[in-house]
Structure formats: C-alpha cells, structure tokens
Design a protein around this motif. Structure first.
Motif, PDB file in Angstrom:
ATOM      1  N   THR A 199      -1.203   7.955 -14.755  1.00 23.63           N
ATOM      2  CA  THR A 199      -2.334   7.248 -13.561  1.00 23.63           C
ATOM      3  C   THR A 199      -1.782   6.063 -13.210  1.00 23.63           C
ATOM      4  OG1 THR A 199      -3.311   6.287 -15.564  1.00 23.63           O
ATOM      5  CG2 THR A 199      -4.209   8.430 -14.857  1.00 23.63           C
ATOM      6  N   ILE A 200      -0.648   5.380 -13.794  1.00 22.74           N
ATOM      7  CA  ILE A 200      -0.219   4.092 -13.415  1.00 22.74           C
ATOM      8  C   ILE A 200       0.771   4.217 -11.980  1.00 22.74           C
ATOM      9  CG2 ILE A 200       1.686   4.096 -14.945  1.00 22.74           C
ATOM     10  CD1 ILE A 200       1.642   0.898 -14.785  1.00 22.74           C
ATOM     11  N   PHE A 201       1.417   5.454 -11.784  1.00 29.70           N
ATOM     12  CA  PHE A 201       2.103   5.719 -10.888  1.00 29.70           C
ATOM     13  C   PHE A 201       1.145   5.987  -9.625  1.00 29.70           C
ATOM     14  CE2 PHE A 201       3.053   9.306  -8.441  1.00 29.70           C
ATOM     15  CZ  PHE A 201       4.384   8.716  -7.477  1.00 29.70           C
ATOM     16  N   PHE A 202       0.133   6.876 -10.096  1.00 29.83           N
ATOM     17  CA  PHE A 202      -0.931   7.190  -8.956  1.00 29.83           C
ATOM     18  C   PHE A 202      -1.440   6.134  -8.343  1.00 29.83           C
ATOM     19  CE2 PHE A 202      -4.885   8.975  -7.589  1.00 29.83           C
ATOM     20  CZ  PHE A 202      -4.527   9.858  -6.741  1.00 29.83           C
ATOM     21  N   PHE A 203      -1.803   5.122  -9.236  1.00 26.26           N
ATOM     22  CA  PHE A 203      -2.533   3.984  -8.854  1.00 26.26           C
ATOM     23  C   PHE A 203      -1.383   2.835  -8.068  1.00 26.26           C
ATOM     24  CE2 PHE A 203      -3.165  -0.605  -9.147  1.00 26.26           C
ATOM     25  CZ  PHE A 203      -4.643  -0.746  -8.989  1.00 26.26           C
ATOM     26  N   PHE A 204      -0.310   2.493  -8.463  1.00 25.05           N
ATOM     27  CA  PHE A 204       0.579   1.789  -7.631  1.00 25.05           C
ATOM     28  C   PHE A 204       1.127   2.812  -6.363  1.00 25.05           C
ATOM     29  CE2 PHE A 204       0.845  -0.782 -11.409  1.00 25.05           C
ATOM     30  CZ  PHE A 204       0.514  -1.786 -10.854  1.00 25.05           C
ATOM     31  N   ALA A 205       1.275   3.692  -6.388  1.00 31.06           N
ATOM     32  CA  ALA A 205       1.560   4.887  -5.149  1.00 31.06           C
ATOM     33  C   ALA A 205       0.643   4.397  -4.083  1.00 31.06           C
ATOM     34  CB  ALA A 205       1.824   6.154  -5.524  1.00 31.06           C
ATOM     35  N   LEU A 206      -0.648   4.873  -4.547  1.00 31.88           N
ATOM     36  CA  LEU A 206      -1.681   4.451  -3.508  1.00 31.88           C
ATOM     37  C   LEU A 206      -1.844   3.012  -3.083  1.00 31.88           C
ATOM     38  CD1 LEU A 206      -4.619   6.766  -4.906  1.00 31.88           C
ATOM     39  CD2 LEU A 206      -3.338   7.012  -2.875  1.00 31.88           C
ATOM     40  N   ALA A 207      -1.534   2.271  -3.831  1.00 27.48           N
ATOM     41  CA  ALA A 207      -1.685   0.821  -3.410  1.00 27.48           C
ATOM     42  C   ALA A 207      -0.390   0.393  -2.508  1.00 27.48           C
ATOM     43  CB  ALA A 207      -1.594  -0.383  -4.775  1.00 27.48           C
ATOM     44  N   ALA A 208       0.655   0.863  -2.882  1.00 31.89           N
ATOM     45  CA  ALA A 208       1.950   0.505  -1.960  1.00 31.89           C
ATOM     46  C   ALA A 208       1.670   0.982  -0.617  1.00 31.89           C
ATOM     47  CB  ALA A 208       3.128   1.109  -2.636  1.00 31.89           C
ATOM     48  N   VAL A 209       1.130   2.077  -0.383  1.00 33.75           N
ATOM     49  CA  VAL A 209       0.892   2.841   0.902  1.00 33.75           C
ATOM     50  C   VAL A 209       0.076   1.898   1.919  1.00 33.75           C
ATOM     51  CG1 VAL A 209       0.207   5.005   2.103  1.00 33.75           C
ATOM     52  CG2 VAL A 209       1.699   5.210   0.286  1.00 33.75           C
ATOM     53  N   LEU A 210      -1.200   1.672   0.937  1.00 36.11           N
ATOM     54  CA  LEU A 210      -2.214   0.980   1.691  1.00 36.11           C
ATOM     55  C   LEU A 210      -1.762  -0.442   1.987  1.00 36.11           C
ATOM     56  CD1 LEU A 210      -5.279   1.675  -0.468  1.00 36.11           C
ATOM     57  CD2 LEU A 210      -4.983   2.112   2.122  1.00 36.11           C
ATOM     58  N   ALA A 211      -0.870  -1.281   1.107  1.00 32.34           N
ATOM     59  CA  ALA A 211      -0.134  -2.348   1.599  1.00 32.34           C
ATOM     60  C   ALA A 211       0.659  -2.169   2.656  1.00 32.34           C
ATOM     61  CB  ALA A 211       0.555  -3.044   0.232  1.00 32.34           C
ATOM     62  N   PHE A 212       1.542  -0.990   2.573  1.00 33.83           N
ATOM     63  CA  PHE A 212       2.605  -0.737   3.652  1.00 33.83           C
ATOM     64  C   PHE A 212       1.725  -0.740   5.309  1.00 33.83           C
ATOM     65  CE2 PHE A 212       4.688   2.361   6.551  1.00 33.83           C
ATOM     66  CZ  PHE A 212       6.002   1.639   6.713  1.00 33.83           C
ATOM     67  N   LEU A 213       0.657   0.121   5.106  1.00 32.06           N
ATOM     68  CA  LEU A 213       0.046   0.218   6.312  1.00 32.06           C
ATOM     69  C   LEU A 213      -0.437  -1.001   6.956  1.00 32.06           C
ATOM     70  CD1 LEU A 213      -1.701   3.593   5.805  1.00 32.06           C
ATOM     71  CD2 LEU A 213       0.136   3.177   7.073  1.00 32.06           C
ATOM     72  N   HIS A 214      -1.062  -1.864   5.803  1.00 27.20           N
ATOM     73  CA  HIS A 214      -1.663  -3.283   6.038  1.00 27.20           C
ATOM     74  C   HIS A 214      -0.682  -4.170   6.619  1.00 27.20           C
ATOM     75  CE1 HIS A 214      -4.364  -6.608   5.777  1.00 27.20           C
ATOM     76  NE2 HIS A 214      -3.660  -7.183   5.224  1.00 27.20           N
ATOM     77  N   ALA A 215       0.420  -4.320   6.157  1.00 30.92           N
ATOM     78  CA  ALA A 215       1.688  -5.037   6.626  1.00 30.92           C
ATOM     79  C   ALA A 215       2.176  -4.599   7.969  1.00 30.92           C
ATOM     80  CB  ALA A 215       2.526  -5.032   5.684  1.00 30.92           C
TER      81      ALA A 215
END
Length: 228
Positions: free
Chosen positions: A171-187
């Motif tokens: 679940t730690i991978f799933f969490f950071f994968a979603l967080a990274a994609v959201l951060a990428f779109l925001h950036a």
C-alpha cells in the motif's frame, strides 16, 4: 405607492422567469444530475472523500493483529533492528528498496516493533491514504460523483483491505504512486520551483518502494509529458 410596488414586483417576476429560461442549469433536470449527489448533502468533496478514507482506515485497523505474521512479514520485521544503513543491503537482497523498512526501523526505535498490530499499522494508514488520493484523483479527472464512488469502491475492496493489513510495501507504493501523479499534474499546471520539488520528493519516495512497479508509473509520466 401601491401601484409602484405592484409594478416593481411584476418586474421582478418577469426578470426571474427570463433568467430561468435563459439558464438551463437552473432547471430541476440539472439539479438531479448524479454528479451533484455530494452537493445535495451540503458536503464539500474533500470532506466527503476524507470521511470515506477515515471509514476505510477503521476497516483496516479492525482485526489488524487477528492473524500472526507470515514468513515474508517476519523476514521484513527482523531487519528493522539493523539500523538505517544496515537495512539497505538486506532489503535489496529481498528485492525491496528500503523506505518501508526505514519506517519499520522508526517503530523499532519507539519500542513498537514487537507488536504485530504496530508493525502493520503503517500499511493500514497508507492504504487509507490511497483511498483518499484515488478519490481525489478521479474527481479531478471526471467529477465529484465519480471520485466519491471510486473512493467507496476501494475502501471496501477485499483485496486492498488484505494488502493494507500486511507489514509489506504494497500500500505504500500505491499511496506514493498516486501522490506522485497528482504532484506531477499540479507542477505542470503551476510551473514553479516549489511544485517541482514537491513532485521530485514524492517521486523519489515512490522509487524507494517495490523495485518493478514504479517503472510503469515512470514510463506513463514520460509518455504523458511527451504527448502533452
């Protein structure tokens, strides 16, 4: 005075009728759209998805130590006492980057590692966090109703609940994968140094979870950036 008031009220009625006829969003059909289900309840989308994530956490914490640790969990937990540096090589031998093991080392330092409940607690928290991030991501991609529905489905998904109750880096991978994609779109939308630093930090955390899975996210982001 009475005549003026009557004329004024009549003008207000005519203006109201005109605004309704010119604005299709003001009709009953528009109010009945499924995507407005959260608005009917008077709840902000973030609060609604957050409440679902809290409920998901309660599902994952319930019976967290009902079963004893399996062999993979025992192997991982045994490495927590090796220290920050000592964890890296043994974790690599197990085919895992060390982030999840470092979190376990923190539990070891706090004296919580001997408890099956506590060594599984981070997985439950990351699992519930993934429920929130998935709902928020789908809301951005589609609408509020879709985001709430996605969060609800993941919250009660039996497979995800089981993965959230194991002291393993799932679940730690799933969490950071979603967080990274959201951060990428925001950036990409903001184009500031701070947003890109935030994305880089979350992306690094994602890369420090299971070896193979992050590569699919990386390829997807690169393809998206090239095609956008």
């Amino acid at each position: 005075m009475t005549i003026s008031a009557t004329v004024f009220r009549g003008e207000r009625v005519r203006r109201a009728d005109t605004s309704v006829s010119r604005n299709p969003k003001a009709t009953d059909v528009q109010a009945a759209r499924p995507s407005d289900v959260v608005a009917w309840l008077g709840v902000r989308p973030a609060i609604a998805i957050g409440l679902i994530a809290v409920a998901a956490l309660s599902f994952r914490l319930w019976g967290l130590d009902a079963d004893s640790l399996d062999m993979d969990e025992i192997t991982q937990v045994a490495m927590y006492r090796l220290g920050l540096r000592g964890i890296v090589i043994p974790a690599a031998v197990q085919g895992q980057p060390p982030l999840d093991y470092w979190i376990g080392w923190g539990l070891q330092r706090l004296g919580l590692a001997p408890s099956d409940w506590w060594v599984r607690f981070p997985a439950a928290v990351f699992g519930a966090g993934g429920v929130f991030l998935l709902g928020w991501w789908v809301r951005r991609m589609a609408d509020t109703f879709a985001g709430v529905a996605a969060a609800l489905l993941l919250a009660v998904c039996p497979f995800h609940v089981v993965m959230s109750q194991q002291a393993r880096p799932y679940t730690i991978f799933f969490f950071f994968a979603l967080a990274a994609v959201l951060a990428f779109l925001h950036a990409r939308r903001r184009m500031t140094l701070g947003t890109w630093v935030g994305f880089a930090s979350l992306f690094l955390c994602m890369l420090m979870t299971p070896w193979t899975d992050p590569h699919f996210i990386t390829v997807g982001l690169v393809a998206f950036a090239i095609g956008a």
